[in-house]
Design an enzyme around this catalytic site. Structure first.
Site, PDB file in Angstrom:
ATOM      1  N   ARG A   1      23.147   8.302 -13.480  1.00 57.73           N
ATOM      2  CA  ARG A   1      22.803   6.901 -13.203  1.00 57.73           C
ATOM      3  C   ARG A   1      23.765   6.320 -12.163  1.00 57.73           C
ATOM      4  O   ARG A   1      23.385   5.537 -11.309  1.00 57.73           O
ATOM      5  CB  ARG A   1      22.805   6.050 -14.481  1.00 57.73           C
ATOM      6  CG  ARG A   1      22.610   4.571 -14.165  1.00 57.73           C
ATOM      7  CD  ARG A   1      22.229   3.663 -15.332  1.00 57.73           C
ATOM      8  NE  ARG A   1      22.659   4.072 -16.635  1.00 57.73           N
ATOM      9  CZ  ARG A   1      23.919   3.975 -17.097  1.00 57.73           C
ATOM     10  NH1 ARG A   1      24.878   3.478 -16.348  1.00 57.73           N
ATOM     11  NH2 ARG A   1      24.194   4.393 -18.313  1.00 57.73           N
TER      12      ARG A   1
ATOM     13  N   TYR B   1       5.348 -11.172   0.470  1.00 56.37           N
ATOM     14  CA  TYR B   1       4.691 -10.144  -0.356  1.00 56.37           C
ATOM     15  C   TYR B   1       4.548 -10.692  -1.773  1.00 56.37           C
ATOM     16  O   TYR B   1       5.526 -11.157  -2.355  1.00 56.37           O
ATOM     17  CB  TYR B   1       5.546  -8.874  -0.337  1.00 56.37           C
ATOM     18  CG  TYR B   1       5.015  -7.777  -1.226  1.00 56.37           C
ATOM     19  CD1 TYR B   1       3.880  -7.059  -0.876  1.00 56.37           C
ATOM     20  CD2 TYR B   1       5.653  -7.453  -2.416  1.00 56.37           C
ATOM     21  CE1 TYR B   1       3.388  -6.065  -1.694  1.00 56.37           C
ATOM     22  CE2 TYR B   1       5.167  -6.448  -3.240  1.00 56.37           C
ATOM     23  CZ  TYR B   1       4.035  -5.752  -2.872  1.00 56.37           C
ATOM     24  OH  TYR B   1       3.557  -4.759  -3.691  1.00 56.37           O
TER      25      TYR B   1
ATOM     26  N   ASP C   1      12.924  -8.212   4.477  1.00 48.85           N
ATOM     27  CA  ASP C   1      12.084  -7.130   3.978  1.00 48.85           C
ATOM     28  C   ASP C   1      11.486  -6.464   5.219  1.00 48.85           C
ATOM     29  O   ASP C   1      10.630  -7.037   5.896  1.00 48.85           O
ATOM     30  CB  ASP C   1      10.989  -7.711   3.073  1.00 48.85           C
ATOM     31  CG  ASP C   1      10.065  -6.638   2.488  1.00 48.85           C
ATOM     32  OD1 ASP C   1      10.004  -5.541   3.063  1.00 48.85           O
ATOM     33  OD2 ASP C   1       9.393  -6.918   1.482  1.00 48.85           O
TER      34      ASP C   1
ATOM     35  N   LYS D   1       6.406   3.022   1.207  1.00 50.96           N
ATOM     36  CA  LYS D   1       5.464   2.846   2.299  1.00 50.96           C
ATOM     37  C   LYS D   1       5.794   3.821   3.451  1.00 50.96           C
ATOM     38  O   LYS D   1       5.703   5.008   3.254  1.00 50.96           O
ATOM     39  CB  LYS D   1       5.453   1.385   2.730  1.00 50.96           C
ATOM     40  CG  LYS D   1       5.338   0.391   1.532  1.00 50.96           C
ATOM     41  CD  LYS D   1       4.023   0.495   0.784  1.00 50.96           C
ATOM     42  CE  LYS D   1       3.990  -0.299  -0.524  1.00 50.96           C
ATOM     43  NZ  LYS D   1       4.341  -1.702  -0.434  1.00 50.96           N
TER      44      LYS D   1
HETATM   45  C1  LIG Z   1       5.004  -2.550  -1.311  1.00 50.73           C
HETATM   46  C2  LIG Z   1       5.894  -3.625  -0.846  1.00 50.73           C
HETATM   47  C3  LIG Z   1       6.944  -4.096  -1.654  1.00 50.73           C
HETATM   48  C4  LIG Z   1       7.184  -3.601  -3.063  1.00 50.73           C
HETATM   49  O1  LIG Z   1       7.467  -2.241  -3.172  1.00 50.73           O
HETATM   50  P1  LIG Z   1       7.096  -1.408  -4.495  1.00 50.73           P
HETATM   51  O2  LIG Z   1       7.668  -0.060  -4.214  1.00 50.73           O
HETATM   52  O3  LIG Z   1       5.603  -1.440  -4.629  1.00 50.73           O
HETATM   53  O4  LIG Z   1       7.775  -2.092  -5.648  1.00 50.73           O
HETATM   54  C5  LIG Z   1       7.758  -5.093  -1.139  1.00 50.73           C
HETATM   55  N1  LIG Z   1       7.546  -5.612   0.097  1.00 50.73           N
HETATM   56  C6  LIG Z   1       6.545  -5.185   0.892  1.00 50.73           C
HETATM   57  C7  LIG Z   1       6.381  -5.798   2.237  1.00 50.73           C
HETATM   58  C8  LIG Z   1       5.695  -4.189   0.452  1.00 50.73           C
HETATM   59  O5  LIG Z   1       4.677  -3.785   1.240  1.00 50.73           O
END
Ligand SMILES: *Cc1c(COP(=O)(O)O)cnc(C)c1O
Length: 381
Positions: free
Chosen positions: A53, A105, A177, A202
């Site tokens: 962890r 988001y 982000d 992503k």
């Molecule tokens: C998918 C996404 C998230 C969240 O990520 P997860 O891995 O699904 O928790 C946050 N911000 C953006 C812009 C995203 O496309």
């Protein structure tokens, strides 16, 4: 790699965080599933690992790679993008205030509204294309201004440098982000942000087969130390295999992003001249209202776009029902093209236009993608 030497992003993507295994000479990483690590005879842990962890070789490698790609001093990896978001806000105190984009988001909005509001952290959701509105939203308690550009699903772009300045004038931090752009197309730390967050789920993962998140910090400062605490004590860490999967994808990231951008540009240009399409949201189109700002702060316009068809929801659903190469699914950043009716997934409170479809343009040939859209568009009203 030579310590201290500045390498280009393609080289960093292949080598940062990777090393040949000293014990075996293996060129690619092993997956270290061991949860516990041997102590030295004197009780110490000279090899740096104690319990998985806290630290794990696969996670350390991934964190080093992501810090290098974003040009930051330190990085922490998490089990999902939203676990990374949550860890950032866990560094705040009751009474603190966050300014976030109105088109943030929706999962990040949920974290603020449903997890942190009850701990006394307040949030204002503002239109960040209007810098005066961002200035006016500041309070003496504002600690974080959250940036997301390009935004979801309208691909609006905001001025990262200007918003970071607005935050810093007030002693707040700017956190971006950067999931939609990836570090290949946009580098928020170089534009003045204090931290960058990613859903590695992503583009960084790139295959729609791993969930993960990460934060990269410009400085290894007390705010990063707090984030590290949230990671180690809270324990929302990614598995060794998940770290390994993201590491496996990073070397191709710069080339995948080039292809995503080229394909998205072609698809956007095709859609823009189609009679059944009322508007295309893609910053790579010269007449897009965000083209100038995106050109200044991005090196490419990305693989995400959305468009609105005439005839509203029924027309959009009919199009999505008839695609054969695109897959009807949420998420983004994988090799396969996805199409999604956003208003349906966002639910009854969604302000997204009913005729809007969001597309994650994949790595198929753009001509085949366009042919697929040409036939699906014949089903629009
Ligand atoms: C998918 C996404 C998230 C969240 O990520 P997860 O891995 O699904 O928790 C946050 N911000 C953006 C812009 C995203 O496309």
């Amino acid at each position: 790699m030579k310590p201290g030497k500045q390498y280009k992003i393609e080289t960093l993507a292949v080598h940062a965080g990777h090393s040949v295994d000293v014990g075996t000479g293996a060129v690619t990483e092993a997956i270290h599933l061991s949860t516990t690590f041997e102590r030295d005879a004197d009780g110490g842990y000279s090899r740096g690992f104690l319990y998985s962890r806290n630290h794990n070789p696969n996670r350390n490698g991934l964190e080093a790679a992501l810090a290098a790609l974003e040009g930051g001093a330190a990085s922490a990896a998490f089990g999902s993008g939203l676990a990374a978001v949550t860890a950032i806000f866990q560094g705040l105190m009751p009474g603190d205030h966050v300014i976030a984009p109105v088109d943030i988001y929706h999962g990040t909005a949920n974290v603020l509204k449903h997890l942190f509001a009850k701990w006394g952290i307040t949030a204002s959701f503002v239109d960040m294309t209007n810098l005066d509105g961002v200035r006016k939203a500041r309070t003496p308690q504002t600690k974080i201004i959250w940036i997301e550009t390009p935004s979801n699903p309208l691909l609006q772009c905001v001025d990262i440098t200007a918003i970071a300045e607005i935050a810093h004038q007030h002693g707040a931090r700017a956190i971006a982000d950067n999931t939609f752009a990836s570090p290949v197309l946009q580098q928020p730390l170089a534009l003045g942000c204090d931290m960058v967050m990613h859903a590695t789920t992503k583009y960084l993962g790139g295959r729609s087969d791993v969930l993960g998140g990460a934060v990269v910090s410009r400085l290894n400062d007390e705010h990063f130390a707090e984030l590290r605490c949230a990671q180690l004590f809270g324990g929302a860490v990614p598995s060794p295999f998940d770290c390994w999967l993201v590491m496996r994808s990073l070397p191709t990231l710069p080339y995948r992003m080039q292809a995503h951008c080229a394909n998205a540009q072609k698809v956007a240009e095709f859609l823009q001249q189609h009679a059944k399409v009322s508007v295309v949201h893609y910053p790579g189109l010269p007449d897009n209202p965000f083209h100038a700002i995106a050109s200044r702060q991005m090196s490419g316009f990305g693989g995400m776009l959305s468009f609105e068809v005439k005839g509203g929801k029924d027309s959009a659903m009919a199009l999505a029902a008839h695609v054969e190469i695109f897959t009807r699914a949420t998420s983004l950043g994988g090799v396969e093209s996805l199409i999604e009716h956003r208003a349906s997934i966002e639910g009854p409170t969604s302000k997204t236009p009913q005729g809007l479809l969001r597309v994650s343009v994949g790595l198929e040939n753009a001509d085949d993608l366009i042919d697929d859209l040409i036939s699906a568009l014949t089903h629009c009203s």
